[in-house]
Design a protein around this motif. Structure first.
Motif, PDB file in Angstrom:
ATOM      1  N   GLU A   1       9.009   2.227   1.531  1.00 39.03           N
ATOM      2  CA  GLU A   1       8.692   0.887   2.042  1.00 39.03           C
ATOM      3  C   GLU A   1       7.237   0.593   1.780  1.00 39.03           C
ATOM      4  O   GLU A   1       6.363   1.393   2.133  1.00 39.03           O
ATOM      5  CB  GLU A   1       8.940   0.841   3.560  1.00 39.03           C
ATOM      6  N   ARG A   2       6.957  -0.575   1.122  1.00 38.24           N
ATOM      7  CA  ARG A   2       5.550  -0.850   0.791  1.00 38.24           C
ATOM      8  C   ARG A   2       4.802  -1.415   1.995  1.00 38.24           C
ATOM      9  O   ARG A   2       5.402  -2.016   2.883  1.00 38.24           O
ATOM     10  CB  ARG A   2       5.469  -1.796  -0.401  1.00 38.24           C
ATOM     11  N   GLU A   3       3.504  -1.192   1.943  1.00 37.80           N
ATOM     12  CA  GLU A   3       2.626  -1.745   2.982  1.00 37.80           C
ATOM     13  C   GLU A   3       2.472  -3.228   2.756  1.00 37.80           C
ATOM     14  O   GLU A   3       2.353  -3.678   1.620  1.00 37.80           O
ATOM     15  CB  GLU A   3       1.240  -1.083   2.874  1.00 37.80           C
ATOM     16  N   LEU A   4       2.462  -4.025   3.824  1.00 38.32           N
ATOM     17  CA  LEU A   4       2.233  -5.464   3.692  1.00 38.32           C
ATOM     18  C   LEU A   4       0.743  -5.723   3.541  1.00 38.32           C
ATOM     19  O   LEU A   4      -0.082  -5.053   4.161  1.00 38.32           O
ATOM     20  CB  LEU A   4       2.747  -6.201   4.929  1.00 38.32           C
ATOM     21  N   SER A   5       0.408  -6.709   2.670  1.00 40.97           N
ATOM     22  CA  SER A   5      -0.986  -7.130   2.544  1.00 40.97           C
ATOM     23  C   SER A   5      -1.340  -7.974   3.778  1.00 40.97           C
ATOM     24  O   SER A   5      -0.449  -8.288   4.587  1.00 40.97           O
ATOM     25  CB  SER A   5      -1.163  -7.956   1.269  1.00 40.97           C
TER      26      SER A   5
ATOM     27  N   ASN B   1       4.979   3.251   4.841  1.00 38.77           N
ATOM     28  CA  ASN B   1       4.907   2.387   6.008  1.00 38.77           C
ATOM     29  C   ASN B   1       4.472   3.199   7.216  1.00 38.77           C
ATOM     30  O   ASN B   1       5.107   4.198   7.564  1.00 38.77           O
ATOM     31  CB  ASN B   1       6.288   1.756   6.249  1.00 38.77           C
ATOM     32  N   ILE B   2       3.392   2.749   7.806  1.00 43.06           N
ATOM     33  CA  ILE B   2       2.842   3.562   8.917  1.00 43.06           C
ATOM     34  C   ILE B   2       3.708   3.478  10.166  1.00 43.06           C
ATOM     35  O   ILE B   2       3.647   4.337  11.035  1.00 43.06           O
ATOM     36  CB  ILE B   2       1.379   3.169   9.265  1.00 43.06           C
ATOM     37  N   ILE B   3       4.539   2.423  10.266  1.00 45.28           N
ATOM     38  CA  ILE B   3       5.392   2.299  11.457  1.00 45.28           C
ATOM     39  C   ILE B   3       6.648   3.139  11.301  1.00 45.28           C
ATOM     40  O   ILE B   3       6.993   3.958  12.146  1.00 45.28           O
ATOM     41  CB  ILE B   3       5.749   0.819  11.732  1.00 45.28           C
ATOM     42  N   THR B   4       7.354   2.951  10.158  1.00 44.79           N
ATOM     43  CA  THR B   4       8.623   3.684   9.984  1.00 44.79           C
ATOM     44  C   THR B   4       8.397   5.046   9.345  1.00 44.79           C
ATOM     45  O   THR B   4       9.251   5.923   9.436  1.00 44.79           O
ATOM     46  CB  THR B   4       9.592   2.892   9.103  1.00 44.79           C
ATOM     47  N   GLY B   5       7.247   5.190   8.646  1.00 47.98           N
ATOM     48  CA  GLY B   5       6.987   6.457   7.957  1.00 47.98           C
ATOM     49  C   GLY B   5       7.797   6.604   6.678  1.00 47.98           C
ATOM     50  O   GLY B   5       7.799   7.646   6.047  1.00 47.98           O
ATOM     51  N   ASN B   6       8.509   5.551   6.292  1.00 55.01           N
ATOM     52  CA  ASN B   6       9.340   5.608   5.084  1.00 55.01           C
ATOM     53  C   ASN B   6       8.467   5.415   3.855  1.00 55.01           C
ATOM     54  O   ASN B   6       7.853   4.357   3.697  1.00 55.01           O
ATOM     55  CB  ASN B   6      10.414   4.512   5.171  1.00 55.01           C
TER      56      ASN B   6
END
Ligand code: SF4
Ligand code: SF4
Length: 192
Positions: A13-17, A5-10
């Motif tokens: 966590e999958r990226e949303l389509s 996840n580019i926001i949390t960096g976790n």
């Protein structure tokens, strides 16, 4: 390549389509699912005004079987012994009847009872059975201690459960012991 996840960096966590990011397709799918259920038969009931019919396999509060104006119980104490939370207490007394003993006091603390049905399973007389009653409420703790006045229930009312137990037990025994009801003479009520 592992996405994160580019926001949390976790990284877990999958990226949303794109459709996930827009939300609307998912909201529409959810609404469609709910609308489909609007036209299906209702399964909820307006309890307590409406009540469901429970089958004989249901285990509600344990009660004592009353037959010919007296309890079947012979005060053997097995149920109290088997009860995991020690909810049952009794006092045995002698009687002139064929059964010789009866419980002068029999109490179940319904705040302790866990509706396990062990008392019913071990009773050699089918004198304590699980009733269909499930909605108990008390204003004081002492109200939850039920004596014979509230435990005794006419056999005719409990007959569906007794028939269910007979069917279930015969089936179980039949597999291993070739159970015949005629050989079940350990109980006073079965002696003819
Ligand atoms: S149902 Fe279980 S917990 Fe309740 S009185 Fe019987 S043995 Fe005890
Ligand atoms: S096991 Fe049955 S007969 Fe024995 S004390 Fe309990 S209810 Fe009575």
């Amino acid at each position: 390549m592992a996405t994160h996840n580019i926001i949390t960096g976790n990284p877990s966590e999958r990226e949303l389509s794109l459709s996930g990011k827009l939300y609307f397709p998912e909201i529409f799918k959810g609404m469609l699912y709910s609308i489909k259920h609007v036209f299906k038969p209702t399964v909820t009931i307006q309890y307590p005004e409406e009540r469901i019919e429970l089958g004989p396999e249901f285990r509600g509060r344990p009660v004592l079987v009353q037959e010919n104006n007296q309890e079947r119980c012979v005060a053997c104490g097995l149920c109290a012994r088997a009860c995991p939370p020690l909810a049952i207490s009794m006092q045995a007394a002698e009687t002139e009847d064929e059964k010789e003993r009866y419980p002068s006091v029999f109490e179940i603390d319904m705040l302790r009872c866990i509706y396990c049905g062990f008392c019913e399973d071990v009773c050699p007389e089918e004198a304590i059975v699980m009733s269909p009653e499930y909605d108990l409420n008390f204003l004081e703790r002492k109200e939850a201690i039920m004596g014979k006045d509230r435990l005794l229930v006419e056999k005719s009312v409990l007959q569906p459960r007794l028939d269910f137990l007979a069917r279930k037990r015969n089936k179980q025994f039949g597999k291993v012991y070739k159970f015949e009801a005629v050989n079940n003479t350990h109980s006073v009520r079965d002696r003819k």
